[in-house]
Design an enzyme around this catalytic site. Structure first.
Site, mmCIF file in Angstrom:
data_model
loop_
_atom_site.group_PDB
_atom_site.id
_atom_site.type_symbol
_atom_site.label_atom_id
_atom_site.label_comp_id
_atom_site.label_asym_id
_atom_site.label_seq_id
_atom_site.Cartn_x
_atom_site.Cartn_y
_atom_site.Cartn_z
ATOM 1 N N CYS A 2 0.821 -1.208 0.000
ATOM 2 C CA CYS A 2 0.000 0.000 0.000
ATOM 3 C C CYS A 2 0.857 1.262 0.000
ATOM 4 C CB CYS A 2 -0.865 0.022 1.242
ATOM 5 S SG CYS A 2 -1.908 -1.416 1.403
ATOM 6 N N ARG A 27 5.588 -0.106 -6.022
ATOM 7 C CA ARG A 27 5.551 -0.905 -4.798
ATOM 8 C C ARG A 27 4.603 -2.098 -4.922
ATOM 9 N NH1 ARG A 27 7.170 2.218 -0.205
ATOM 10 N NH2 ARG A 27 5.706 1.083 1.101
ATOM 11 N N TRP A 75 -2.912 -2.732 -1.566
ATOM 12 C CA TRP A 75 -2.482 -4.094 -1.869
ATOM 13 C C TRP A 75 -3.279 -4.976 -0.897
ATOM 14 C CZ3 TRP A 75 0.268 -8.150 0.547
ATOM 15 C CH2 TRP A 75 0.840 -9.092 -0.327
ATOM 16 N N ASN A 100 -1.977 2.197 5.832
ATOM 17 C CA ASN A 100 -1.070 1.105 5.465
ATOM 18 C C ASN A 100 -0.876 0.242 6.705
ATOM 19 O OD1 ASN A 100 -0.743 2.329 3.034
ATOM 20 N ND2 ASN A 100 1.433 2.803 3.284
ATOM 21 N N GLY A 101 -0.781 -1.055 6.523
ATOM 22 C CA GLY A 101 -0.549 -1.933 7.674
ATOM 23 C C GLY A 101 -1.743 -2.845 7.904
ATOM 24 N N GLU A 483 18.401 -17.374 -6.687
ATOM 25 C CA GLU A 483 18.013 -16.030 -7.118
ATOM 26 C C GLU A 483 17.514 -16.073 -8.569
ATOM 27 O OE1 GLU A 483 17.250 -13.362 -5.883
ATOM 28 O OE2 GLU A 483 17.495 -11.870 -7.441
ATOM 29 N N LYS A 487 13.753 -14.982 -9.798
ATOM 30 C CA LYS A 487 13.492 -13.995 -10.856
ATOM 31 C C LYS A 487 12.524 -14.581 -11.880
ATOM 32 C CE LYS A 487 14.569 -11.053 -9.438
ATOM 33 N NZ LYS A 487 15.210 -10.897 -8.190
ATOM 34 N N GLU A 490 8.998 -14.934 -10.411
ATOM 35 C CA GLU A 490 8.384 -13.631 -10.128
ATOM 36 C C GLU A 490 7.800 -12.984 -11.378
ATOM 37 O OE1 GLU A 490 10.617 -11.237 -6.549
ATOM 38 O OE2 GLU A 490 11.797 -11.593 -8.336
ATOM 39 N N HIS A 506 18.572 -36.820 -4.739
ATOM 40 C CA HIS A 506 17.715 -37.013 -3.562
ATOM 41 C C HIS A 506 16.283 -36.548 -3.828
ATOM 42 C CE1 HIS A 506 21.215 -38.231 -1.362
ATOM 43 N NE2 HIS A 506 21.838 -37.120 -1.716
ATOM 44 N N LYS A 605 6.737 -4.417 -3.985
ATOM 45 C CA LYS A 605 8.157 -4.088 -3.920
ATOM 46 C C LYS A 605 8.632 -4.008 -2.475
ATOM 47 C CE LYS A 605 12.096 -2.618 -5.563
ATOM 48 N NZ LYS A 605 12.926 -3.693 -6.094
HETATM 49 C C1 G6P Z 1 9.684 -8.156 -1.741
HETATM 50 C C2 G6P Z 1 10.286 -7.749 -3.068
HETATM 51 C C3 G6P Z 1 11.599 -8.477 -3.285
HETATM 52 C C4 G6P Z 1 12.542 -8.234 -2.121
HETATM 53 C C5 G6P Z 1 11.890 -8.587 -0.781
HETATM 54 C C6 G6P Z 1 12.722 -8.090 0.387
HETATM 55 O O1 G6P Z 1 9.298 -9.481 -1.788
HETATM 56 O O2 G6P Z 1 9.386 -8.025 -4.119
HETATM 57 O O3 G6P Z 1 12.202 -8.019 -4.483
HETATM 58 O O4 G6P Z 1 13.698 -8.990 -2.294
HETATM 59 O O5 G6P Z 1 10.613 -7.950 -0.672
HETATM 60 O O6 G6P Z 1 12.754 -6.696 0.339
HETATM 61 P P1 G6P Z 1 13.898 -5.813 0.956
HETATM 62 O O7 G6P Z 1 13.466 -4.396 0.665
HETATM 63 O O8 G6P Z 1 13.902 -6.095 2.434
HETATM 64 O O9 G6P Z 1 15.164 -6.185 0.309
#
Ligand code: G6P
Length: 610
Positions: A2, A27, A75, A100-101, A483, A487, A490, A506, A605
């Site tokens: 949010c 975000r 959100w 927010n929250g 990672e 990606k 996502e 395994h 984000k």
């Molecule tokens: C969200 C974002 C990710 C990020 C994670 C941690 O899931 O979409 O891209 O890695 O939060 O965020 P931070 O700001 O703590 O790195």
């Protein structure tokens, strides 16, 4: 997650609010709304599901003349994605609220308010706040006192802004667990959950601290701490460094940010390696002395930042001889963990506001950690303010939800931490100089990795009709495989899993067939021969592989194996260099799949709720 924007001015503010919301789009959100208060005391509100553009179009059709207003991107947490659940929520046409929250005791409060005759029109936890303020307003007559009485009854996390039709030109805000920043103008003032939203209208900011409330009018901002005492909060001048600007010639922010990595890494190194040593200010004044007394490092992070932590564990134990654990923040904070003597708590976070990571940092103070360090991209964030030491990654604003340059610059910071530990622990001069040389070579190596772009784009169509994929790596490349798989899932929505290649037999070998591409990260390191055996295990079972390999690793491509040669780099920085082709792969696959690359569905984000 949010986003909040609010303004009180003498000019019409709907454009400012909408521009602010646009800047918060990155975000992640699913609906948007705004409410403005006209001089004749009427609240006018518009809400839309979907993009901020839909709200803009609505404002285009029904222009709003108000000079005080609040706006929000939602959100969904409580209640589906509907217009009725979008903020602002309004009580009796008079008290408008954005939040927010998460309000954890919303059910109890809802029951109480229903008993008092309030009707709810949404499924959100937020709606209890506006009715509660309305109710308290009957008892207290003053808006600030009413909000103060209301927030005392809230359990959970909130950053909230309240507007009252009876008090034009005034906004009352409260922060507990969700960040809020006040923007100071001339004859106008603003509030937002992220300063980025306000950069077009001001460069002067005041960050609210936990438990703060503020009373904002056009000409005056008054802040009170959690005891209700009036306090002064420092005013920061922003140099606009974190203004994302546009996409330039790139089709997406993510692609722009992938290409910004050599420059971001140069920035992250600038002035921090002096005469072959880590400059004393790199992690904050006195940090090298603090590191001398540390015997154990506990890293806590989420998402991509967690993967950076996993790489750092390999480095710290192998190169600096410091024992290290890495844990996902949402697990760490609710587990009874053993605290090693003289431990350093390291948080890694792009935003510095991720709720679970921040909670872990706060918990570490109760648990008796000797010190805390954050590796972070936002200098004004809660994590930077609340940690003893900080390394700023200086990646610049990252807009794409899928983190790219924030990750590679985090790894640079972690490598420097290894070097700093090494300096305090008698790591040989030779080894220190190898690390320094590898770091200095990194920007050029990243530039070379970016040259693989066309080759990788040509491969992408082979993934577009696949539903599953497997990423393999060993040693410090195992987190890079993780990672890479994060990606891909996502932004292309292809199911992707990562395994340490030694674990293949395994379980995951059972999944191998021609329909499941296997992506292998294979630099020329000491585990290369072991990895080659794993590759043969996949080949023998009819798997199709895409191997990102050092030229000198001598992989030979054939119909079951595509080899993408990555130019040779020092093993020390290989995890950073090999990240780039995997980012490009997921980007080009997502392009073919036609997904929303910068704002993938359901993701945010900055995750400011747990
Ligand atoms: C969200 C974002 C990710 C990020 C994670 C941690 O899931 O979409 O891209 O890695 O939060 O965020 P931070 O700001 O703590 O790195």
């Amino acid at each position: 997650m949010c986003g909040i924007v609010g303004a009180t001015s003498e000019r019409r503010i709907s454009e400012i609010l909408l521009e602010g919301l646009k800047r918060l789009e990155y975000r992640g959100y699913d609906s948007a709304g705004l409410a403005v208060l006209s001089e004749d005391g009427r609240i006018e509100s518009l809400r839309r599901t979907g993009k901020v553009q839909a709200l803009k179009d609505a404002v285009g059709e029904h222009p709003l003349a108000g000079t005080t207003g609040i706006a929000h991107t939602r959100w969904a947490t409580h209640g589906g994605v509907t217009e009725a659940n979008a903020h602002p929520h309004i009580s009796n046409d008079c008290i408008a609220v954005v939040h927010n929250g998460i309000i954890e005791n919303h059910e109890k409060l809802r029951e109480k308010l229903r008993g008092l005759g309030y009707t709810f029109t949404s499924d959100t936890d937020t709606e209890v706040i506006c009715h509660l303020v309305n109710h308290e307003k009957q008892q207290h007559s003053d808006l600030f006192a009413a909000v103060q009485a209301a927030v005392q009854q809230l359990e959970g996390a909130y950053g909230t802004v309240v507007m009252d039709c009876e008090e034009p030109g005034r906004l009352v805000v409260a922060r507990s667990g969700s960040p809020l920043v006040i923007g100071l103008g001339i004859g106008e003032n603003f509030i937002a959950s992220d300063q980025l939203a306000l950069l077009p209208v001001t460069r002067k900011f005041m960050y609210l601290e936990e438990g703060d409330m503020a009373d904002i009018t056009r000409t005056k901002v008054t802040v009170y701490d959690q005891t209700g005492a009036r306090v002064e909060r420092e005013i920061h001048e922003s140099d606009g460094q974190y203004d994302a600007g546009g996409k330039g010639n790139y089709r997406h922010f993510m692609l722009k940010e992938i290409h910004e990595q050599p420059a971001a890494v140069r920035n992250a190194l600038e002035g921090r390696l002096v005469n072959g040593k880590v400059a004393p200010h790199t992690f904050g004044e006195g940090s090298l002395d603090v590191l001398k007394g540390i015997e154990h490092v506990q890293i806590v992070a989420c998402g991509t930042s967690y993967h950076a932590g996993m790489v750092a564990r390999y480095w710290l134990e192998a190169l600096a001889g410091v024992s290290c654990n890495v844990e996902i923040a949402s697990e760490f904070r609710y587990r009874q963990s053993h605290v090693h003597p003289n431990s350093l708590l390291v948080t890694i976070s792009q935003s510095g506001e991720t709720a679970d990571t921040l909670a872990a940092l706060r918990l570490s103070k109760e648990l008796g950690y000797k010190s805390s360090l954050t590796i972070c991209n936002v200098s004004t964030s809660s994590m930077v303010r609340e940690s003893d030491l900080a390394y700023m990654t200086r990646a610049g604003t990252e807009i794409g939800v899928a983190s790219t340059k924030a990750f590679t610059t985090q790894l640079v910071g972690l490598m420097m931490l290894v070097l700093a530990f090494g300096q305090t622990r008698g790591l040989s001069e030779d080894k220190q100089q190898n690390l320094v040389a590898a770091l200095k070579a990194l920007p050029a190596k990243l530039e070379e990795a970016l040259l693989l772009s066309d080759e990788i784009e040509a491969l992408a169509p082979e993934f577009a009709d696949k539903f599953h994929s497997l990423f393999l790596g060993r040693g410090s490349q195992y987190p890079i495989a993780m990672e890479g798989s994060l990606k891909l899932k996502e932004i292309s929505y292809i199911h992707a899993e990562a395994y340490a290649a030694g674990e293949l037999k395994h379980g995951p070998l059972a999944l191998i067939d021609a329909e499941m591409p296997v992506i292998v990260v294979a630099p020329n390191d000491e585990l290369l021969e072991k990895l080659k055996s794993n590759v043969e295990e996949v080949r023998a079972r009819g798997g199709i592989m895409y191997v990102f390999a050092d030229k000198d690793a001598h992989f030979k491509g054939d119909e079951s194996m595509r080899v993408i040669n990555v130019s040779h780099c020092d093993e020390l920085i290989a995890p950073i260099v090999y990240t780039v082709p995997l980012q490009l792969l997921s980007y080009f696959v997502a392009i073919i799949k036609g997904t929303d690359v910068d704002q993938p569905r359901n993701l945010a984000k900055s995750v400011t709720v747990e």
